[in-house]
Design a protein around this motif. Structure first.
Motif, PDB file in Angstrom:
ATOM      1  N   PRO A 199       1.703 -10.148   3.903  1.00  0.00           N
ATOM      2  CA  PRO A 199       1.080  -9.025   3.088  1.00  0.00           C
ATOM      3  C   PRO A 199       0.096  -8.267   3.922  1.00  0.00           C
ATOM      4  O   PRO A 199      -0.611  -8.741   4.768  1.00  0.00           O
ATOM      5  CB  PRO A 199       0.593  -9.670   1.580  1.00  0.00           C
ATOM      6  CG  PRO A 199       0.256 -11.058   2.129  1.00  0.00           C
ATOM      7  CD  PRO A 199       1.299 -11.544   3.341  1.00  0.00           C
ATOM      8  N   PHE A 200      -0.009  -6.899   3.637  1.00  0.00           N
ATOM      9  CA  PHE A 200      -0.705  -6.310   4.403  1.00  0.00           C
ATOM     10  C   PHE A 200      -1.606  -5.184   3.407  1.00  0.00           C
ATOM     11  O   PHE A 200      -1.163  -4.807   2.429  1.00  0.00           O
ATOM     12  CB  PHE A 200      -0.209  -5.391   5.492  1.00  0.00           C
ATOM     13  CG  PHE A 200       0.663  -4.404   5.090  1.00  0.00           C
ATOM     14  CD1 PHE A 200       0.424  -3.058   5.044  1.00  0.00           C
ATOM     15  CD2 PHE A 200       1.933  -4.708   4.801  1.00  0.00           C
ATOM     16  CE1 PHE A 200       1.317  -2.072   4.592  1.00  0.00           C
ATOM     17  CE2 PHE A 200       2.894  -3.866   4.286  1.00  0.00           C
ATOM     18  CZ  PHE A 200       2.583  -2.474   4.137  1.00  0.00           C
ATOM     19  N   GLU A 201      -2.738  -4.681   3.695  1.00  0.00           N
ATOM     20  CA  GLU A 201      -3.466  -3.565   2.946  1.00  0.00           C
ATOM     21  C   GLU A 201      -3.390  -2.412   4.024  1.00  0.00           C
ATOM     22  O   GLU A 201      -3.734  -2.575   5.096  1.00  0.00           O
ATOM     23  CB  GLU A 201      -4.714  -3.991   2.735  1.00  0.00           C
ATOM     24  CG  GLU A 201      -4.745  -5.349   1.851  1.00  0.00           C
ATOM     25  CD  GLU A 201      -6.108  -5.836   1.607  1.00  0.00           C
ATOM     26  OE1 GLU A 201      -7.028  -5.031   1.527  1.00  0.00           O
ATOM     27  OE2 GLU A 201      -6.243  -6.897   1.040  1.00  0.00           O
ATOM     28  N   LEU A 202      -3.617  -1.335   3.060  1.00  0.00           N
ATOM     29  CA  LEU A 202      -3.348   0.149   4.081  1.00  0.00           C
ATOM     30  C   LEU A 202      -5.113   0.215   4.291  1.00  0.00           C
ATOM     31  O   LEU A 202      -5.974  -0.005   3.632  1.00  0.00           O
ATOM     32  CB  LEU A 202      -3.004   1.348   2.951  1.00  0.00           C
ATOM     33  CG  LEU A 202      -1.535   1.407   3.002  1.00  0.00           C
ATOM     34  CD1 LEU A 202      -1.095   2.163   1.852  1.00  0.00           C
ATOM     35  CD2 LEU A 202      -0.748   1.331   4.348  1.00  0.00           C
TER      36      LEU A 202
END
Length: 97
Positions: free
Chosen positions: A92-95
């Motif tokens: 998962p990643f976050e902008l």
């Protein structure tokens, strides 16, 4: 006799425009492109000669041979280059703002 069998035997009106009547009229018309366009062209045939099947392949003269290239209206609208392969992201990643 079922109801559908009785219906199928009813005659159609002279000015009927149902799909059955349209198909009957359309198939009665001669084909726009006959199977043998000229004297040089010939369709494939198969006949029984002395108990063996004799097959004659079709022959199409150079004038009636279909073009190897697609028609002129086929063209590339936008070529964006080589396709980029899809690589799924496993974590998962976050902008970032």
């Amino acid at each position: 006799m079922s109801v559908s069998a009785k219906y199928l035997r009813l005659p159609h009106a002279p000015n009927c425009d149902c799909s059955v009547c349209w198909s009957r009229i359309a198939t009665a018309k001669p084909a726009p492109y006959p199977s043998t366009p000229c004297d040089q062209c010939r369709p494939a045939s198969c006949e029984l000669v002395d108990g063996r099947w004799q097959v004659t392949p079709r022959f199409t003269c150079a004038k009636h041979e279909p073009n190897a290239r697609p028609p002129k209206y086929w063209h590339v609208i936008h070529d964006s280059g080589k396709p980029t392969p899809y690589v799924p992201i496993r974590e998962p990643f976050e902008l970032e703002p």
